[in-house]
Design an enzyme around this catalytic site. Structure first.
Site, PDB file in Angstrom:
ATOM      1  N   ALA A  66      -0.648   1.893  -1.147  1.00 20.60           N
ATOM      2  CA  ALA A  66      -0.956   1.050   0.007  1.00 20.60           C
ATOM      3  C   ALA A  66      -0.942   1.926   1.253  1.00 20.60           C
ATOM      4  O   ALA A  66      -0.294   2.980   1.282  1.00 20.60           O
ATOM      5  CB  ALA A  66       0.068  -0.066   0.122  1.00 20.60           C
ATOM      6  N   GLY A 110       0.779   1.685  -5.016  1.00 20.02           N
ATOM      7  CA  GLY A 110      -0.176   0.604  -5.267  1.00 20.02           C
ATOM      8  C   GLY A 110      -1.379   1.063  -6.073  1.00 20.02           C
ATOM      9  O   GLY A 110      -2.011   0.258  -6.770  1.00 20.02           O
ATOM     10  N   GLU A 113      -0.292   0.880  -9.549  1.00 22.25           N
ATOM     11  CA  GLU A 113      -0.168  -0.548  -9.885  1.00 22.25           C
ATOM     12  C   GLU A 113      -1.536  -1.181 -10.094  1.00 22.25           C
ATOM     13  O   GLU A 113      -1.723  -2.020 -10.989  1.00 22.25           O
ATOM     14  CB  GLU A 113       0.616  -1.267  -8.786  1.00 22.25           C
ATOM     15  N   GLU A 133       7.418   5.136  -4.044  1.00 24.79           N
ATOM     16  CA  GLU A 133       7.860   4.310  -2.908  1.00 24.79           C
ATOM     17  C   GLU A 133       9.278   4.629  -2.455  1.00 24.79           C
ATOM     18  O   GLU A 133       9.616   4.510  -1.280  1.00 24.79           O
ATOM     19  CB  GLU A 133       7.764   2.820  -3.279  1.00 24.79           C
TER      20      GLU A 133
END
Ligand code: DAK
Length: 259
Positions: A66, A110, A113, A133
């Protein structure tokens, strides 16, 4: 729809290809990109001529996570009230046709993911997967702590999430995250070959197989096997089952009609 953050094309009139395209930020995922990705996936899913989709990135990055610059100044109130990037993050889970991730370069946070939400991952030799993260004071927020252990087991998932280290393509294949590893220059051909093979089968059985496999992650064995059996029986109501079996017995290629 005109896309700014992705490129969308079809191949052979049957495969929908979506290329993440924010090269300067290593395809970091922001709200606009996720909205476009959701719209493109839904459009391909509704398109009768499309049988399979591929999501890919650049040579250097599938997606580096992200967008940290978008998240950096956000408060709890901001992310909670706007349900941060969730609005189109889960769209991919509602797609009924197969979606292949063709991953080269970084698939982090992300990005990892997103790849895990695809149905399977074909990786280039330079692919690197990780959930870093922890290094920026957060934890995975789009299923990393849930899908990663299901894919590769608790020990390796804990290792990756707690240390933030990256895993290369070979390790990812050994761990079961990735279905195939191929040289970078062959990655799209490999993904396309798999997609075209899937497109050659009856769409009903393809969608049913995907639905049944996904059920394995949502139910216990007895319920899952019962679900599979019901779908297996239901396919005997399809023209494609009659065609597939008749073609086999008469030693000819099947002509599936998706009915
Ligand atoms: N966001 C924004 N910009 C990024 C970025 C990211 N995630 N990753 C890279 N960039 C930018 C860099 O800032 C740099 O920009 P400039 O300085 O050129 O302007 C440019 O891309 C090139 O990056 P580097 O110069 O760093 O390139 P290197 O080859 O040296 O390093 C790297 C590549 C991928 C190892 C490094 O960039 C890196 O560590 N990136 C950050 C990886 C990361 O921490 N990812 C996790 C982010 S958190 C949720 C959904 C999703 C999420 C959470 C919730 N919900 C549905 C609730 C996801 C969260 C995350 O992914």
């Amino acid at each position: 729809m005109a896309y700014q953050n992705i490129e969308v094309r079809t191949e052979g009139g049957k495969v929908g290809i979506i290329t993440l395209n924010r090269p300067k930020a290593l395809n970091a995922l922001n709200g606009a990109l996720m909205d476009e990705l959701g719209a493109a996936l839904k459009a391909f899913d509704l398109d009768e001529t499309i049988g399979c989709m591929i999501i890919t990135g650049s040579e250097k990055a599938f997606a580096a996570g992200a967008d940290i610059s978008a998240m950096a100044l956000m408060t709890f109130t901001d992310v909670y009230k706007e349900d941060f990037i969730t609005r189109n993050w889960e769209t991919i889970r509602s797609i009924r046709k197969p979606v292949i991730a063709a991953v080269s370069g970084f698939a982090l946070g992300g990005g990892c993911e997103l790849a895990m939400m695809c149905d399977f991952i074909i990786a280039a030799e330079n692919a690197k997967f990780g959930q870093p993260e922890i290094k920026i004071g957060i934890i995975p927020g789009a299923g990393g702590t849930q899908r990663l252990p299901r894919a590769i087991g608790k020990a390796k998932a804990m290792d990756l999430v707690l240390t933030g280290r990256m895993m290369d393509a070979q390790e990812a294949e050994r761990a079961g995250l990735v279905s195939r590893v191929v040289p970078l220059e062959k990655m799209m051909d490999e993904a396309l070959g798999a997609a075209l093979m899937i497109c050659g089968y009856g769409q009903l059985s393809v969608m049913a197989a995907k639905e049944s496999l996904n059920r394995a992650f949502e139910s216990g064995l007895t319920d899952g096997v019962m679900f599979e059996r019901r779908i297996f029986h239901a396919l005997f109501a399809s023209a494609d089952q009659k065609e597939g079996m008749d073609a086999f017995l008469n030693k000819r290629p099947p002509q599936f009609t998706n009915r």
